[in-house]
Design an enzyme around this catalytic site. Sequence first.
Site, PDB file in Angstrom:
ATOM      1  N   GLY A   1       5.575  24.997  27.175  1.00 19.75           N
ATOM      2  CA  GLY A   1       4.833  24.288  25.969  1.00 19.75           C
ATOM      3  C   GLY A   1       5.009  24.973  24.509  1.00 19.75           C
ATOM      4  O   GLY A   1       5.584  24.845  23.748  1.00 19.75           O
ATOM      5  N   TYR A   2       5.486  26.640  24.663  1.00 16.88           N
ATOM      6  CA  TYR A   2       6.010  26.912  23.655  1.00 16.88           C
ATOM      7  C   TYR A   2       7.168  27.353  23.081  1.00 16.88           C
ATOM      8  O   TYR A   2       8.029  27.178  23.746  1.00 16.88           O
ATOM      9  CB  TYR A   2       5.706  28.639  23.680  1.00 16.88           C
ATOM     10  CG  TYR A   2       4.351  29.123  23.931  1.00 16.88           C
ATOM     11  CD1 TYR A   2       3.282  28.367  23.228  1.00 16.88           C
ATOM     12  CD2 TYR A   2       4.189  30.056  24.243  1.00 16.88           C
ATOM     13  CE1 TYR A   2       1.938  27.949  23.537  1.00 16.88           C
ATOM     14  CE2 TYR A   2       2.035  30.354  24.327  1.00 16.88           C
ATOM     15  CZ  TYR A   2       0.995  29.767  24.015  1.00 16.88           C
ATOM     16  OH  TYR A   2       0.527  30.251  24.390  1.00 16.88           O
ATOM     17  N   GLN A   3       7.735  25.853  21.660  1.00 14.45           N
ATOM     18  CA  GLN A   3       9.172  25.815  21.294  1.00 14.45           C
ATOM     19  C   GLN A   3       9.890  25.501  22.235  1.00 14.45           C
ATOM     20  O   GLN A   3      11.534  26.079  22.082  1.00 14.45           O
ATOM     21  CB  GLN A   3       9.563  27.242  21.016  1.00 14.45           C
ATOM     22  CG  GLN A   3       8.657  27.908  19.404  1.00 14.45           C
ATOM     23  CD  GLN A   3       8.697  26.225  18.217  1.00 14.45           C
ATOM     24  OE1 GLN A   3       7.596  26.203  18.198  1.00 14.45           O
ATOM     25  NE2 GLN A   3       9.334  26.576  17.552  1.00 14.45           N
TER      26      GLN A   3
END
Length: 344
Positions: free
Chosen positions: A60-62
């Site tokens: 879900g990070y970037q």
Amino acid sequence: MRYSTLGNSKLNVSRICLGCMGFGNPNIGQHSWTVDENTTHTIVKKALDCGINFFDTAIGYQKGTSEEYLGKALNKSAARDSVVVATKFIPRSDEEIENGISGQQHIENMLNSSLSHLNMDYVDLYIYHMWDYRTSMYEILEGLNNQVKKGKIRYIGISNCYAWQLAKMNDIAQAEGFAKFVSVQNHYNLIFREEEREMAKLCKFDNIAMTPYSALASGRLSRTSEVLTKRLNEDSYAHLKYDSTAAEDEKIILRVKEIADKYKVSMTQIALSWLIRNVTSPVVGATRLEQVEDMVKAVDLSLNEEDVKYLEELYRPHNLVGVMAQNTGVSSDKNLVWMQNLKR
């Protein structure tokens, strides 16, 4: 650097975990303050040189670019078996549920995407990022266990959960012979200590590692309030977590500054030294080389009991914030589906 066993696993991890939420394409995803691929490689190489072997990212990070940048950096600079890599999966989307994608298939799809981003055959620690109230506990646990059996996951962890949820999940895993959670990654730092109510006690009793995020309260514990940064200005999620209690938290932050001046070290070192006393390995992010150097120094800094009491005594209970503030549907029928599954 010092190292510790991660809960009931056989993983030997550095007492600082490098958080990778600050890595990734800044033009996509939630954060505008992340750093590019070349800067990521420089920071990861510095962390390795300082003895850090534990790295935490998430799909879900970037939009997966954090995983991509981390994977490329590690593949350039470290042998695979010399590092401990953790990543996370998010709950099923409305579209997946509408299309009949099961919880188990979702986990497999998420994991395969993460492994592709990382360019790795397995992850050392796969973390249930936030509670999925529309998928049963049994479904999540069986899905994770299937991937452990395939060798794509070595151990599993959980994040953003209540103590009762972690306890119940591990009870089910024990009864069914599934892999159990060996770590929990929740929100915990010197100005947000709600984990001490129940979670810390459960973890100590069951030897579950605590690897908290927001170890420096999104930078608030590393500087006084008059110091402005790009992240402070642009991180809306951090404002959501900390703005409502800023006045009372500032009193504690000023004590961190006072103790830092006393020891002639940075505020970061004081805040992390306090946290390392209580957990296995805090997750600490970095977007600059000097931040890595600073966090590593905290491992060897010991605070005396008088200093600890001085830092702690002004704390007042806080309301839950962020993801946990939204996880209030504990009486929903969908949360109790696991009871039916236990009969299987």
